[in-house]
Design a protein around this motif. Structure first.
Motif, mmCIF file in Angstrom:
data_model
loop_
_atom_site.group_PDB
_atom_site.id
_atom_site.type_symbol
_atom_site.label_atom_id
_atom_site.label_comp_id
_atom_site.label_asym_id
_atom_site.label_seq_id
_atom_site.Cartn_x
_atom_site.Cartn_y
_atom_site.Cartn_z
ATOM 1 N N ALA A 75 0.831 -1.203 0.000
ATOM 2 C CA ALA A 75 0.000 0.000 0.000
ATOM 3 C C ALA A 75 0.868 1.257 0.000
ATOM 4 N N PRO A 76 0.454 2.291 -0.710
ATOM 5 C CA PRO A 76 1.178 3.573 -0.665
ATOM 6 C C PRO A 76 0.881 4.303 0.638
ATOM 7 N N GLN A 77 1.701 5.280 0.979
ATOM 8 C CA GLN A 77 1.402 6.085 2.150
ATOM 9 C C GLN A 77 0.154 6.920 1.868
ATOM 10 N N PRO A 78 -0.576 7.346 2.909
ATOM 11 C CA PRO A 78 -1.866 8.026 2.725
ATOM 12 C C PRO A 78 -1.845 9.186 1.745
ATOM 13 N N VAL A 79 -0.780 9.983 1.731
ATOM 14 C CA VAL A 79 -0.738 11.152 0.864
ATOM 15 C C VAL A 79 -0.759 10.774 -0.613
ATOM 16 N N LEU A 80 -0.433 9.523 -0.927
ATOM 17 C CA LEU A 80 -0.394 9.081 -2.326
ATOM 18 C C LEU A 80 -1.512 8.100 -2.678
ATOM 19 N N GLN A 81 -2.449 7.886 -1.778
ATOM 20 C CA GLN A 81 -3.472 6.873 -2.022
ATOM 21 C C GLN A 81 -4.468 7.246 -3.117
ATOM 22 N N SER A 82 -4.548 8.518 -3.466
ATOM 23 C CA SER A 82 -5.404 8.910 -4.583
ATOM 24 C C SER A 82 -4.645 8.893 -5.904
ATOM 25 N N THR A 83 -3.355 8.628 -5.841
ATOM 26 C CA THR A 83 -2.502 8.589 -7.028
ATOM 27 C C THR A 83 -2.089 7.160 -7.377
ATOM 28 N N VAL A 84 -1.719 6.401 -6.363
ATOM 29 C CA VAL A 84 -1.193 5.044 -6.545
ATOM 30 C C VAL A 84 -2.154 4.022 -5.951
ATOM 31 N N ALA A 85 -2.555 3.046 -6.760
ATOM 32 C CA ALA A 85 -3.399 1.958 -6.256
ATOM 33 C C ALA A 85 -2.585 1.031 -5.366
ATOM 34 N N VAL A 136 16.251 2.911 -7.867
ATOM 35 C CA VAL A 136 15.267 1.861 -7.573
ATOM 36 C C VAL A 136 15.932 0.493 -7.567
ATOM 37 N N ILE A 137 16.763 0.224 -8.569
ATOM 38 C CA ILE A 137 17.447 -1.065 -8.660
ATOM 39 C C ILE A 137 18.419 -1.246 -7.499
ATOM 40 N N GLY A 138 19.053 -0.161 -7.089
ATOM 41 C CA GLY A 138 20.073 -0.241 -6.048
ATOM 42 C C GLY A 138 19.534 -0.353 -4.642
ATOM 43 N N ALA A 139 18.227 -0.241 -4.463
ATOM 44 C CA ALA A 139 17.648 -0.343 -3.120
ATOM 45 C C ALA A 139 17.949 -1.714 -2.520
ATOM 46 N N THR A 140 18.252 -1.739 -1.248
ATOM 47 C CA THR A 140 18.641 -2.992 -0.599
ATOM 48 C C THR A 140 17.457 -3.814 -0.134
ATOM 49 N N ARG A 167 13.099 0.699 -1.446
ATOM 50 C CA ARG A 167 12.691 0.917 -2.840
ATOM 51 C C ARG A 167 11.421 1.773 -2.887
ATOM 52 N N ILE A 168 10.456 1.455 -2.054
ATOM 53 C CA ILE A 168 9.206 2.217 -2.032
ATOM 54 C C ILE A 168 9.459 3.647 -1.567
ATOM 55 N N ASN A 169 10.318 3.828 -0.603
ATOM 56 C CA ASN A 169 10.636 5.167 -0.112
ATOM 57 C C ASN A 169 11.240 6.025 -1.223
ATOM 58 N N ILE A 170 12.151 5.447 -2.010
ATOM 59 C CA ILE A 170 12.757 6.165 -3.136
ATOM 60 C C ILE A 170 11.690 6.567 -4.148
ATOM 61 N N ILE A 171 10.824 5.619 -4.463
ATOM 62 C CA ILE A 171 9.761 5.879 -5.443
ATOM 63 C C ILE A 171 8.821 6.964 -4.936
ATOM 64 N N GLU A 172 8.435 6.891 -3.681
ATOM 65 C CA GLU A 172 7.459 7.845 -3.157
ATOM 66 C C GLU A 172 8.038 9.255 -3.081
ATOM 67 N N GLN A 173 9.314 9.364 -2.818
ATOM 68 C CA GLN A 173 9.935 10.683 -2.842
ATOM 69 C C GLN A 173 9.838 11.287 -4.236
ATOM 70 N N TYR A 174 10.093 10.454 -5.249
ATOM 71 C CA TYR A 174 10.007 10.958 -6.613
ATOM 72 C C TYR A 174 8.569 11.335 -6.975
#
Length: 274
Positions: free
Chosen positions: A26-36, A141-145, A150-157
């Motif tokens: 699940a995405p964080q609440p601030v992105l729930q209307s953007t990301v399923a 994204v690929i380099g995330a451990t 990985r999700i944190n990197i994506i959500e920042q972007y």
């Protein structure tokens, strides 16, 4: 946002085994209307597992995905946008694969990818849309451990992209967001005439704007949302009979429901446990 689409692994849990694993996040609440959701899909295929691989399918969900091939050696091969699906696809994995995806609601896609949805056809390389910045994003994204990183990197972007969009909005017709909110709220069970009346435009204008902005007829979006609402009922209430599902989905009879279901899933509802 109340619309949460499903893909087959959530309904056909028996498909997951030692060599196939699918997970949603699940995405964080601030992105729930953007990301399923965010999702990972891993196939571990070898000479011993290959004869036992099953048919896997992807079904229409009303969303558009950014997909990362975590085993790719470059962004040219490893990051792409998968466009709108109007029917199911079936594939048989012949080699090991490791993917991570961002499943985005259609009304949010242009703000994220910066490209008209109507012009997205098939699979578009992220590099073609973003140029050099796609490579930087892919490497992070690929380099995330782990998945959390990985999700944190994506959500920042994503938040950065949406912030930029809010300051410099790309042209979008105002009826789109309102229409989609109604489509989701009614689980796809609203006819075009009623929809047009509620958004205060003519049916002709609604059709034209959806086709112009999304390249999709509003009726097709409604049908997929209704189909996905049925999948949610099947997932939450497995005890429901086909008749109960048909009534809940607003179908005039059971055969109409089954025909509509097969159109998007490629199986009848009774075959999901097979």
């Amino acid at each position: 946002m109340i619309y949460r689409p499903l893909q087959p692994p959530k309904l056909q849990s028996h498909l997951q085994n030692d060599y196939y694993h699918y997970q949603e996040y699940a995405p964080q609440p601030v992105l729930q209307s953007t990301v399923a959701c965010y999702w990972s899909s891993t196939f571990q295929v070898s000479s011993t597992t290959l004869p036992h691989t099953s048919a896997y399918r992807i079904i229409p969900d009303g969303c558009i995905d950014i997909i990362f091939d975590l085993d790719a050696i470059s962004v040219t091969q490893g990051a792409f946008v998968s466009s709108w699906m109007s029917t199911y696809e079936v594939f048989y994995p012949k080699e090991s694969m490791n993917f991570f995806g961002i499943r985005m609601y259609i009304q949010s896609v242009q703000a994220i990818v910066g490209y008209p949805i109507a012009d997205l056809q098939g699979q578009i390389l992220l590099e073609e849309l973003w140029g050099h910045s796609a490579s930087t994003f892919w490497e992070q994204v690929i380099g995330a451990t782990d998945t959390a990183m990985r999700i944190n990197i994506i959500e920042q972007y994503l938040q950065q992209a949406l912030y930029t969009y809010d300051i410099h909005p790309r042209p979008a017709h105002p009826l789109l967001a309102h229409s989609l909110q109604l489509m989701y709220a009614y689980n796809g069970q609203i006819d075009l005439a009623t929809l047009a009346q509620q958004v205060h435009y003519s049916e002709r204008t609604v059709r034209r704007i959806f086709q112009q902005e999304f390249g999709i007829r509003p009726k097709e979006i409604l049908d997929i949302i209704r189909f996905q609402s049925i999948l949610q009922m099947m997932y939450r209430y497995p005890q429901y009979s086909l008749g109960e599902l048909a009534i809940s989905g607003g179908y005039y009879d059971q055969s109409h429901f089954i025909h509509h279901f097969q159109r998007y899933y490629g199986l009848s509802p009774g075959q999901l446990s097979v």
